[in-house]
Write an enzyme that holds these catalytic residues in place. Sequence first.
Site, short mmCIF file in Angstrom:
data_model
loop_
_atom_site.label_atom_id
_atom_site.label_comp_id
_atom_site.label_asym_id
_atom_site.label_seq_id
_atom_site.Cartn_x
_atom_site.Cartn_y
_atom_site.Cartn_z
N HIS A 192 -20.13 -0.72 16.54
CA HIS A 192 -20.09 -0.95 17.98
C HIS A 192 -18.68 -0.79 18.52
O HIS A 192 -17.73 -1.36 17.95
CB HIS A 192 -20.62 -2.35 18.30
N HIS B 248 -25.82 -4.62 29.39
CA HIS B 248 -26.48 -4.46 28.11
C HIS B 248 -27.94 -4.89 28.13
O HIS B 248 -28.71 -4.54 27.24
CB HIS B 248 -25.74 -5.27 27.03
N ARG C 146 -16.89 -1.19 41.80
CA ARG C 146 -17.00 -1.02 40.34
C ARG C 146 -16.31 -2.20 39.66
O ARG C 146 -15.08 -2.29 39.65
CB ARG C 146 -16.35 0.30 39.90
N CYS D 238 -15.15 6.85 40.70
CA CYS D 238 -15.52 6.42 39.36
C CYS D 238 -15.73 7.63 38.46
O CYS D 238 -16.26 8.67 38.90
CB CYS D 238 -16.80 5.59 39.43
N TYR E 118 -14.26 5.86 28.91
CA TYR E 118 -13.63 6.75 29.89
C TYR E 118 -12.87 7.90 29.22
O TYR E 118 -11.72 8.19 29.52
CB TYR E 118 -12.70 5.95 30.83
#
Length: 475
Positions: free
Chosen positions: A44, A68, A142, A189, A326
């Site tokens: 993860h 999630h 955001r 974004c 990102y």
Amino acid sequence: MLGPQEKNCPITHYRKSQNIVQDKRIWVTYKEGVYDITDFVIEHPGGDQILLAAGSSVEPFWMLYAVHNNPHVLQQLEALRIGNLSKQDSQHSLENMSDPYSSDPPRHAVLKPASVKPFNAETPPFLLVEQFITPNELFYVRNHLPVPQIDPETYELEVEVEGSNKTVLLTLDDLKKFPKHTITATIMCAGNRRSEMTKEKPVKGLNWGPAAVGNATWAGVRLRDVLKKSGINEDDKKWKHVQFEGVDFDPTGKTYGASIPFWKAIDKRGDVILAYEMNGSPIPRDHGFPIRVIVPGVVGARNVKWLGKITVSENESDSHWQQNDYKGFSPSTNWDTVDFSKSPAIQELPVISAICTPSANEVVKVQDGHILVKDLGYAWSGGGQKIVRVDVTVDGGNTWHIADLDCQDAAEPPQHWSWTLWSARIPIRSGIRNVEIWAKAVDSCYNTQPETFRNIWNLRGVLNNAYHRVPIKTQ
């Protein structure tokens, strides 16, 4: 209670180290299920955050990182089930839960949420292009964590030079004593228009439409002035990065963080500011009150809100959002082969455009053989480039029509930070009833948009700048 196979195996509360201790297992509960997530944790990318739930219920964790809590993740979790709790034990484990988002600010009802906790939302596209300057209440939101409550009277910004004893603390009043600098800049974004890329092949991320973007006038103090006042020499070749940390903490003490290249931070032409005003008013809480760093021409993820600390460093920020998110990848890269260390963090975004009105499948009237569309869309390019042309087609690219650039800032590249609003008068052949409008923009470096998402698909669904396509019906 645990299932029979788990009776002799205590739930282990685990804190992440360099290597997982082999004789311990990491268990979590969800509702009445018990799950062994040991192997999942190794792969993860979320760092320590996933371990907030170790040894206990995952539900409070998902209240904080609510993105999630979706069918895809629940399906993955179910495959890891190893036992069950009784209803009594399940209820007991949740009785002290509280909502970390309960103190978030109110939002305008017109905003369309991509997620509620944390709150992420965009403006309806047709409203987005009605004004060159996006009103504060309609600017996309955001957030990664709950919105912090900050008292401006006690607020302090820490400026640190890595590896030295140089640390400066600045109050809000201290910052306002620096010369005030104002810029008009678009923030977007990285996942804007992700919903279109998802149609090519599923990706992980918020399902943004074309309106995770906004244009505002920001006022504050130049970052370079603060750095120079803190003793930083702009000609010092040692420094490579300037790191930013917000004060939006999670329970592990982790904050949202990012960094930009030192040259961008220190160069007068970079126009990086520590903003305390947005469109002439104090920055709203959702947008970073009391201080937000505005890095014009750069992806929104580096425009850190609720700024608490600045570090001048030889190294990039080590935050999750700089190192493991990102970033863009090859269309052939998947979650089994991805290596975030092999790809640079997104800074400047590529040229993009979007059709904001008409909306998909809207009926548009034909007049004198043309459809006349006002306030049709926006176009923007990162790195301070200017939009020089927007091309529109309704016949699959056989013929192109040049749009009118209706609203555009007078600033020249490479300091052109604002978007361009455009419209078009498009000829339509007689008898054609179903039309698909395509749009592509060209910037002052003659960069343009790729035709489709197929060859720019990436597993995180970022950099979504293929031609924008909107089907309409004519009458």
